[in-house]
Design an enzyme around this catalytic site. Sequence first.
Site, PDB file in Angstrom:
ATOM      1  N   GLU A   1      33.773  29.820  45.826  1.00 44.64           N
ATOM      2  CA  GLU A   1      34.166  29.273  44.516  1.00 44.64           C
ATOM      3  C   GLU A   1      33.696  30.278  43.480  1.00 44.64           C
ATOM      4  OE1 GLU A   1      36.006  26.827  43.963  1.00 44.64           O
ATOM      5  OE2 GLU A   1      35.906  25.569  45.752  1.00 44.64           O
TER       6      GLU A   1
ATOM      7  N   GLU B   1      35.775  37.424  31.933  1.00 44.43           N
ATOM      8  CA  GLU B   1      35.154  36.093  31.876  1.00 44.43           C
ATOM      9  C   GLU B   1      33.879  36.214  31.047  1.00 44.43           C
ATOM     10  OE1 GLU B   1      33.124  34.593  35.431  1.00 44.43           O
ATOM     11  OE2 GLU B   1      33.727  32.577  34.879  1.00 44.43           O
TER      12      GLU B   1
HETATM   13  P1  NAD Z   1      26.095  35.214  40.925  1.00 41.75           P
HETATM   14  O1  NAD Z   1      27.262  35.641  41.745  1.00 41.75           O
HETATM   15  O2  NAD Z   1      25.295  36.228  40.234  1.00 41.75           O
HETATM   16  O3  NAD Z   1      25.052  34.390  41.825  1.00 41.75           O
HETATM   17  C1  NAD Z   1      25.405  33.226  42.524  1.00 41.75           C
HETATM   18  C2  NAD Z   1      24.420  33.019  43.663  1.00 41.75           C
HETATM   19  O4  NAD Z   1      24.559  34.065  44.614  1.00 41.75           O
HETATM   20  C3  NAD Z   1      22.960  33.018  43.265  1.00 41.75           C
HETATM   21  O5  NAD Z   1      22.276  32.047  44.043  1.00 41.75           O
HETATM   22  C4  NAD Z   1      22.515  34.414  43.636  1.00 41.75           C
HETATM   23  O6  NAD Z   1      21.132  34.512  43.898  1.00 41.75           O
HETATM   24  C5  NAD Z   1      23.316  34.664  44.902  1.00 41.75           C
HETATM   25  N1  NAD Z   1      23.570  36.061  45.231  1.00 41.75           N
HETATM   26  C6  NAD Z   1      23.532  37.131  44.411  1.00 41.75           C
HETATM   27  N2  NAD Z   1      23.879  38.244  45.094  1.00 41.75           N
HETATM   28  C7  NAD Z   1      24.147  37.858  46.358  1.00 41.75           C
HETATM   29  C8  NAD Z   1      24.596  38.555  47.527  1.00 41.75           C
HETATM   30  N3  NAD Z   1      24.824  39.855  47.530  1.00 41.75           N
HETATM   31  N4  NAD Z   1      24.785  37.826  48.647  1.00 41.75           N
HETATM   32  C9  NAD Z   1      24.608  36.500  48.657  1.00 41.75           C
HETATM   33  N5  NAD Z   1      24.182  35.795  47.584  1.00 41.75           N
HETATM   34  C10 NAD Z   1      23.960  36.464  46.443  1.00 41.75           C
HETATM   35  O7  NAD Z   1      26.684  34.132  39.936  1.00 41.75           O
HETATM   36  P2  NAD Z   1      25.930  33.398  38.731  1.00 41.75           P
HETATM   37  O8  NAD Z   1      25.772  34.394  37.627  1.00 41.75           O
HETATM   38  O9  NAD Z   1      24.755  32.663  39.244  1.00 41.75           O
HETATM   39  O10 NAD Z   1      27.023  32.309  38.301  1.00 41.75           O
HETATM   40  C11 NAD Z   1      28.010  32.537  37.353  1.00 41.75           C
HETATM   41  C12 NAD Z   1      29.350  32.800  38.024  1.00 41.75           C
HETATM   42  O11 NAD Z   1      29.660  31.748  38.915  1.00 41.75           O
HETATM   43  C13 NAD Z   1      30.505  32.846  37.037  1.00 41.75           C
HETATM   44  O12 NAD Z   1      31.389  33.895  37.386  1.00 41.75           O
HETATM   45  C14 NAD Z   1      31.195  31.498  37.242  1.00 41.75           C
HETATM   46  O13 NAD Z   1      32.549  31.464  36.879  1.00 41.75           O
HETATM   47  C15 NAD Z   1      30.997  31.288  38.700  1.00 41.75           C
HETATM   48  N6  NAD Z   1      31.109  29.880  39.032  1.00 41.75           N
HETATM   49  C16 NAD Z   1      32.171  29.447  39.780  1.00 41.75           C
HETATM   50  C17 NAD Z   1      32.338  28.101  40.060  1.00 41.75           C
HETATM   51  C18 NAD Z   1      33.501  27.597  40.866  1.00 41.75           C
HETATM   52  O14 NAD Z   1      33.414  26.488  41.376  1.00 41.75           O
HETATM   53  N7  NAD Z   1      34.575  28.357  41.032  1.00 41.75           N
HETATM   54  C19 NAD Z   1      31.400  27.193  39.590  1.00 41.75           C
HETATM   55  C20 NAD Z   1      30.330  27.657  38.826  1.00 41.75           C
HETATM   56  C21 NAD Z   1      30.189  29.000  38.565  1.00 41.75           C
END
Ligand code: NAD
Length: 472
Positions: free
Chosen positions: A244, A375
Amino acid sequence: MEFERDFTMTIGGLGVAGATTFPVVNPATEAVIAQAPDCSRGQLDEAVAAARAAFPAWRARPVDERRQYLHAISARLFENLDGLKRLLTLEQGKPFGDAEFEVGGAGMFVQGTATLTIPETVNEDSAERRSITRHVPIGVVGAISPWNFPVILAFFKVGPALLAGNTVILKPSPFTPLTTLKIGELLRDVLPPGVLNIVSGGDQLGPWITEHPGIDKVSFTGSTATGKRVMQSAAGNLKRVTLELGGNDAAIVLPDVDVNKVAPDLFWAAFRNNGQICIASKRMYIHKDVYEPLKEAIVDYAKTVKVGDGSEQGTQIGPVQNQQQYRRVLELIEDSKQSGHKFLLGGDALEGPGYFVPVTILDNPPEESRIVREEQFGPILPLLKVDSVEEAVARANASDYGLGGSVWSADPDKALAIGEQLETGTVWINETQHLTPLAPFGGHKQSGVGTENGVDGLLEYTNVQTVVVRKA
Ligand code: NAD
């Protein structure tokens, strides 16, 4: 409930301290509010071993028993709503009301998930043979959640994964681990040991999960860039993935709208949770006939909204959640300034401490500008003037993202016909962001792979198994 300051992971039903710890910051004050456990690789191995050990008995339970466990999880969340909401505000920054909505929403989604049925298909039932297709659990699920809605997005995963008969390792974002860790503690006497393990850690922990050979599926919510890394890393043992990811949702506003009525709705479509919602309206395509009055109405409404510390009475929008995102939002604002975009409101960081950015609204920046194409995930919104609905649809669809979109009109049928042209996983008419545990939610294009919620979302936690019995 009073929260002590020592937070522990949950591994095999026990509270486990980290090998080391890392600080968690209140984004409204920039003060360190707690130390969170930093899971070592060995501790992750222990969590995987606990989840694998718990799997056979958990999958063998009748599904109705697992439903009862989901109801017990939900009840525990509601019993602790007040304390959890306060902790969530402290670490995430969102106002108390929004934090309560999120924790309560998690409880509600788990309850709703408990009512779903995993379908079974009879392919053939003849004199010679009976063939059925059923859906069996996958094994150990690694669930990775982001910082914008740490609690509800975690339970979009935990509820269906457990109902389908899997065991789980849940990892919150390092920016917002505390409420999730606390929930793990609250559930230790609700679930059998090992069924739900919760680990927290720094940047290395996510990749350790996605590459771990003892984990069979990864359900990830986060940015598109990270989602791509997750998919690559999961290929090692061909983990199933649900991703997601990010969005750049368009709201299309037709000329027949009642300006004063829709202005507050459109405002909140963009700025709820400080714009930090994957399905926030991030580009607003407004028909030229209504552009000027609607622009004024949105700005007038925005001026009445109170930005501040989420724990203070009357706050409607809190700080940006973390320093990294704060810098990104300010950088986008700076880019718009450098590009000569017209600001209708906001545009300068508020005085610290705290990661506060005022509600910022831009007047018709060019389509190719960063604030339109990227975004923003923060409190900045471009209002965009279009000459026709066709133009709005074309511009809305000209994006690598395809998460959600909305159409606003006095005539819902007309709006629906336009909405059906959007290349997105969800289309809303005269509202946005309405999700339920019964309806699938997911992204097209680079906004994701697979879905969450509803029966489709539940089936993402299963493998298809066809069973063929030759009759004597
Ligand atoms: P992010 O991708 O930085 O981190 C998300 C999670 O992934 C965190 O727990 C992080 O520690 C972990 N992570 C980071 N690098 C990783 C890797 N290499 N391998 C595995 N895990 C890793 O995202 P964020 O900044 O926490 O969240 C914001 C983003 O999430 C925005 O782009 C938003 O649109 C998206 N989002 C999507 C949905 C949806 O349902 N489509 C919902 C909420 C947020």
